[in-house]
Design a protein around this motif. Structure first.
Motif, mmCIF file in Angstrom:
data_model
loop_
_atom_site.group_PDB
_atom_site.id
_atom_site.type_symbol
_atom_site.label_atom_id
_atom_site.label_comp_id
_atom_site.label_asym_id
_atom_site.label_seq_id
_atom_site.Cartn_x
_atom_site.Cartn_y
_atom_site.Cartn_z
ATOM 1 N N VAL A 145 -16.157 14.330 -38.074
ATOM 2 C CA VAL A 145 -16.119 14.815 -39.456
ATOM 3 C C VAL A 145 -16.507 13.698 -40.416
ATOM 4 C CG1 VAL A 145 -14.589 15.645 -41.286
ATOM 5 C CG2 VAL A 145 -14.469 16.655 -39.004
ATOM 6 N N LEU A 148 -11.160 22.999 -37.192
ATOM 7 C CA LEU A 148 -11.653 22.995 -38.569
ATOM 8 C C LEU A 148 -11.196 24.213 -39.343
ATOM 9 C CD1 LEU A 148 -15.289 21.706 -37.915
ATOM 10 C CD2 LEU A 148 -13.480 20.509 -39.163
ATOM 11 N N TRP A 167 -10.835 19.597 -43.511
ATOM 12 C CA TRP A 167 -11.558 18.422 -43.023
ATOM 13 C C TRP A 167 -11.288 17.178 -43.852
ATOM 14 C CZ3 TRP A 167 -15.173 16.012 -46.150
ATOM 15 C CH2 TRP A 167 -15.671 16.734 -47.245
#
Length: 511
Positions: free
Chosen positions: A41, A261, A266
């Protein structure tokens, strides 16, 4: 009869397809995805990080087909060592297999050290007050414990691996189920502005970082190839185990990444003080089913971490053994334990490097270790092995190939491009750490070590090239046993047979 022949050669072919696939999958889906989702991420800057796992899957599958052809036709202990020895002996003698073993003694245990780092990270969820020193001590105890577990016969480890594989599958399935019972499509699929701006330089830097993390998570699809001399029917088992493991883990990773997610924002993964940054799977379970369930699954993740390190070190410790047995590496590494039949010095050396890598990662960061181990791996193993498929097809056209790469040479070209992207962007993705320079320095040191070794052993360039074509048709069953039989000839066509005696001969050379 083949089993008896292999016993004399040092190893016994007792690992079947199910165990081989379990070993690969345990190593692939160890602690990796549980600790790298936040890193992925961060590399992409949003939930579009799933691109990294997809790109890693494509590279793993392309490179897996390279391993499948080589592993099926050259089923010896040591994996890449055997392939590079066979392919490049005609021009550079024993340089390439020596350099592979030299680099493998670094990148394999570094890879295993990331599993121990992940173990300590997740232990922090159960032990919130754990200090830096206490975490270091725990990691070192785990490292020693794994070496002790490997101090036994391989068939016992194979059975243990299947049990650990079941625990790994349970941990992953529970995290996925928990994630999708509290899944928010809006959270998972809402991307920041310019997330897919392909013309921007930062996208490709992030893509390269994500590809590196992605392929790191898939590493392990080749574990069984390092144990080629211990596989039943390697011509069938090795390709099937590699391909099945990659496809199975690909599906698991996509579900795990997207599900996570959809539960955890995130942005929380970028906060170093958040549970989502260090123990994202535990955060998913806590939000879905409560802290009690999160603690239980965290224990399963800890077992998964141990399983991944155990199987990786199991396969990796075989690499220097076969090289030393063939007089391509330092002789003491060719000694097996007299009772349990495992490579003693290889296991101890890699265990020591793993402990050092763990401490380095703990006092820098996990991403640094990942960049370092991938650059060291790419420069000798990955790039040279792609070339080895073509070289062997030209140099040894009569070599028995139970499996031939699909769509040859396209998968090899895809793998080549992927590895070059990872290597070329390594310094950009590890600013101030200089992984490219360190990898070049390690290889240069390996060349110096090779020249010293070759001079002492009177090998090329200080002696004749000794050509070994033992895997060709009619070469005294060595396609199946990979025993240390004859079949060497120097550059002038003279025989240069090795000492007989199988394991006894290897032990003698190691003494």
């Amino acid at each position: 009869m083949p089993e008896l022949l292999d016993e004399r050669a040092g190893f016994v072919r007792r690992i079947g397809l199910f165990q081989a696939t379990a070993i690969n999958m345990s190593q692939m889906c160890g602690i990796g995805p549980f600790v790298t989702i936040p890193l992925m991420v961060a590399a992409f800057g949003g939930p579009q990080a799933v691109i990294g796992f997809l790109a890693g899957a494509v590279l793993a599958l392309a490179d897996g087909l390279v391993w499948a052809e080589l592993g099926a036709s050259l089923p010896g202990a040591g994996g890449s060592y055997v392939y590079l020895r066979q392919a490049f002996q005609y021009r550079t003698g024993k340089l390439m297999p020596f350099l592979f073993v030299w680099t493998a003694m670094l990148f394999i245990p570094l890879g295993m050290s990331t599993g121990v780092i992940g173990f300590v990270q997740y232990l922090g969820y159960l032990w919130p007050g754990m200090s830096q020193g206490q975490g270091d001590a725990v990691g070192l105890v785990v490292t020693v414990g794994i070496v002790v577990l490997l101090w036994r016969r391989v068939e016992r480890i194979a059975r243990l691996t299947v049990v650990l594989w079941v625990v790994m599958i349970a941990a992953v399935v529970l995290v996925i189920v928990a994630a999708f019972t509290h899944f928010s499509p809006q959270r998972a699929f809402t991307y920041p502005a310019h997330a897919f701006e392909l013309t921007a330089g930062h996208f490709w830097v992030g893509f390269a970082a994500g590809l590196t993390i992605g392929i790191y998570d898939y590493l392990g699809y080749n574990t069984i190839a390092y144990m080629g001399a211990e596989i039943r029917e390697p011509g069938r088992t090795v390709p099937r185990a590699i391909i099945a493991a990659i496809l199975g883990i690909m599906a698991i990773y996509l579900l795990l990444q997207i599900g996570t997610l959809g539960v955890v924002d995130w942005r929380e993964m970028l906060d170093p003080h958040s549970t989502a940054s260090s123990s994202v799977a535990s955060a998913v379970l806590e939000r879905a089913w409560g802290r009690g369930a999160a603690g239980t699954v965290t224990v399963l993740i800890l077992v998964t971490a141990v399983a991944s390190v155990l199987t990786g070190l199991l396969g990796g410790s075989r690499v220097p053994y076969d090289a030393a047995r063939d007089r391509v590496f330092f002789r003491p590494y060719g000694t097996l334990h007299p009772r349990h039949r495992f490579p003693v010095l290889g296991l101890l050396t890699m265990g020591t490097v793993m402990a050092a890598g763990f401490l380095l990662g703990r006092h820098t960061d996990l991403a640094t270790i990942i960049q370092l181990l991938t650059t060291v791996m790419v420069i000798v193993q990955s790039l040279a092995q792609v070339a080895a498929v073509t070289v062997l097809r030209r140099r040894q056209p009569a070599l028995r190939r139970p499996y031939r790469m699909w769509l040859y040479p396209l998968p090899g070209l895809v793998a080549l491009v992927g590895w070059l992207v990872i290597y070329g962007y390594a310094d950009c993705n590890a600013p101030g750490r200089h992984p490219i320079e360190w990898s070049l320095a390690w290889v240069a040191a390996g060349v110096v070590a090779f020249l010293c070794w070759a001079r002492r052993e009177k090998e090329w360039p200080f002696g004749p090239k000794r050509i070994d074509e033992r895997y060709l048709e009619g070469d005294e069953r060595s396609r199946e046993a990979d025993g240390p039989g004859d079949g060497h000839r120097d550059g002038h066509g003279d025989e240069a047979g090795r000492p007989a005696g199988g394991a006894a001969g290897a032990a003698g050379a190691g003494g």
